[in-house]
Enzyme design. Structure first.
Site, PDB file in Angstrom:
ATOM      1  N   HIS A 125       7.837   5.069   0.076  1.00 18.86           N
ATOM      2  CA  HIS A 125       7.105   5.118   1.328  1.00 18.86           C
ATOM      3  C   HIS A 125       7.653   4.477   2.464  1.00 18.86           C
ATOM      4  O   HIS A 125       8.539   3.569   2.126  1.00 18.86           O
ATOM      5  CB  HIS A 125       5.694   4.724   1.290  1.00 18.86           C
ATOM      6  CG  HIS A 125       4.833   5.671   0.537  1.00 18.86           C
ATOM      7  ND1 HIS A 125       3.838   6.556   1.105  1.00 18.86           N
ATOM      8  CD2 HIS A 125       4.833   6.130  -0.860  1.00 18.86           C
ATOM      9  CE1 HIS A 125       3.310   7.138   0.390  1.00 18.86           C
ATOM     10  NE2 HIS A 125       3.813   7.100  -1.044  1.00 18.86           N
TER      11      HIS A 125
ATOM     12  N   CYS B 278      -1.421   6.656   1.615  1.00 17.68           N
ATOM     13  CA  CYS B 278      -2.220   6.746   0.597  1.00 17.68           C
ATOM     14  C   CYS B 278      -3.607   6.296   1.174  1.00 17.68           C
ATOM     15  O   CYS B 278      -3.981   5.245   1.656  1.00 17.68           O
ATOM     16  CB  CYS B 278      -1.674   5.754  -0.606  1.00 17.68           C
ATOM     17  SG  CYS B 278      -2.955   5.407  -1.836  1.00 17.68           S
TER      18      CYS B 278
END
Lengths: 308, 308
Positions: free
Chosen positions: B207, B238
């Site tokens: 990420h 997330c």
């Protein structure tokens, strides 16, 4: 712990391309904030023609003030030739940098010389600086791609880097001037350079045009490089290279290096103060790829917006 | 030429956290555009509880449509357990992924199980998928840092990755779920993993919270990894991990890889079409760190050549 030496070039490479003149006192304050953040080396200005780069017209005044107020700080100044060197020396500068573009067209467009003449001017300037007992940096610019000629032959880069070393450069700065390098090409070029020159004399200078600067910096570190240029807030660009965007942001490289176990001696919150100050001066938002995260992390700085 | 296999997880990891429901037809069009761009592997959806993740409520319908309209495309679906696996299998899915978080607290907060129970559920699901002759991926999530527990012990990551491999996972996806990794930690962890498991079975999932995703991807590539997850336009996050930002952008990784001499088979202009479509669907600007440059490059407004 392994140490990474970052030279912040924001006052020179960052500011030279800005449309509004930044007052000498503000440049001095930016340098002071970088010093306070722990930046060990700062490229403060350029002794070029004030007509070509009006932003740098106050170079002598700035360097004299830096010498008076921050005598312990290591700063350098860019000089285009021996005339610039003399002005810099008269202003008390102890470290100078020359810039050699690696292609014919870039030299023609930039300084109206061919590559051979530009190389000779850099060599003469380096030798004269050495005679004055100044520390020297020599940039090899457009060392990956040239905006006019495409990919720069690696052999040319090697040849020019070696010539700068032989002329007495203490540090050879390999510059991805337009930010077109990828980590694979960085690895190839720095592995080759480290085969020809002492790795401790090599530095890497990236621009973040394609969002690749942090990856390229890591690739250079993996090739043994421990000197990186960067610009706080990613301020920058090159007035002579179409398509060049801001420099690798100092905060991005510090975050990457410290997270990877390399010591920089630089405080991220200190850098944020410098970014906030520069934003107010330039009237626009600044910051590298990590800035959104850093602002959240050091939330005390959230409330200070870019002035505009 | 070395090949890098990118799995685009935008339809699953990218969309699961979006506030507005993306209609099945639009998800299908996004998948079609990714396929048209040459993306070889796509994580299409998740067979989780529609109550927990309403965005994925149409998983069965979507996968049936993908099977009908894009039968040659390799897609996978995330399944939380054997019940999810049965639903996925009934929908014609040929490849499934399980997710195992590497810390106690993350498992408690995410799925209300302890780590031992979560591990057993993943093992059972992998074995059942194997019995159905499905290809399998197993994520080891929060494999660098956990938002609740801090740094995840490397030994735990190694142990869990080995257990997933023994349970039959064809691919082990090491995930920096909150985007806190640095290239140095990526190198350390993937070097260790590659010492325990066949490197061809390992994948990396980053990420871009700190702007470090491209550098981390390069560090993984240098450790021998040739499978990377990414999300077109950097869509993502997330829902269960505070501080997680978008995934590594597919366009950034393709630009980096192709510039570094790795073949992806993916067209950057094709990815731009997918980003433009996703922007219209989500009603906000998307794009990785290279997006400003890519937009100029493919608008014909930039003279800078693509480096090769």
């Amino acid at each position: 712990m392994d140490t990474l030496i970052i030279t912040d070039v924001a006052p020179r490479d960052g500011l030279q391309n800005q449309p509004t003149f930044v007052p000498t006192e503000a440049k001095l304050e930016l340098i002071r904030l970088l010093h306070a953040a722990g930046v060990p080396s700062i490229e403060a200005c350029s002794f070029v023609s004030p007509k070509a780069v009006p932003q740098m017209a106050d170079a002598a005044e700035l360097m004299a003030a830096v010498g008076r107020r921050l005598p312990e700080l290591r700063t350098s100044a860019l000089v285009p030739n021996q005339k610039g060197l003399e002005r810099a020396h008269a202003a008390g500068v102890r470290e100078v940098a020359v810039v050699l573009s690696a292609t014919e067209t870039m030299n023609q467009k930039n300084i109206n010389m061919d590559l051979a003449r530009a190389t000779a001017v850099c060599e003469d300037t380096l030798q004269a600086a050495r005679a004055l007992q100044l520390r020297t940096r020599a940039y090899v610019a457009v060392a990956f791609d040239c905006p006019f000629e495409g990919p720069t032959p690696l052999n040319t880069v090697l040849r020019l880097a070696i010539r700068m070393a032989r002329a007495g450069a203490d540090e050879i700065v390999i510059a991805d001037t337009i930010g077109s390098a990828s980590p694979g090409t960085v690895k190839t070029r720095f592995d080759a350079l480290a085969g020809e020159l002492p790795v401790a004399t090599l530095a890497a200078h990236f621009h973040d045009t394609r969002g690749m600067a942090v990856a390229n910096a890591w690739a250079a570190i993996q090739a043994g490089i421990r000197r990186l240029d960067a610009s706080v807030g990613g301020i920058g660009g090159c007035p002579f290279a179409p398509g060049a965007a801001g420099n690798a942001a100092t905060e991005d490289l510090v975050l990457m290096a410290e997270g990877s176990g390399l010591h920089t001696g630089i405080s991220l919150s200190g850098l944020l103060k410098a970014v906030t100050f520069a934003q107010a001066q330039l009237g626009r938002e600044l910051g590298g790829r990590s800035m959104a995260w850093l602002r959240r992390r050091y939330a005390g700085h959230d409330a200070v917006p870019a002035s505009s």
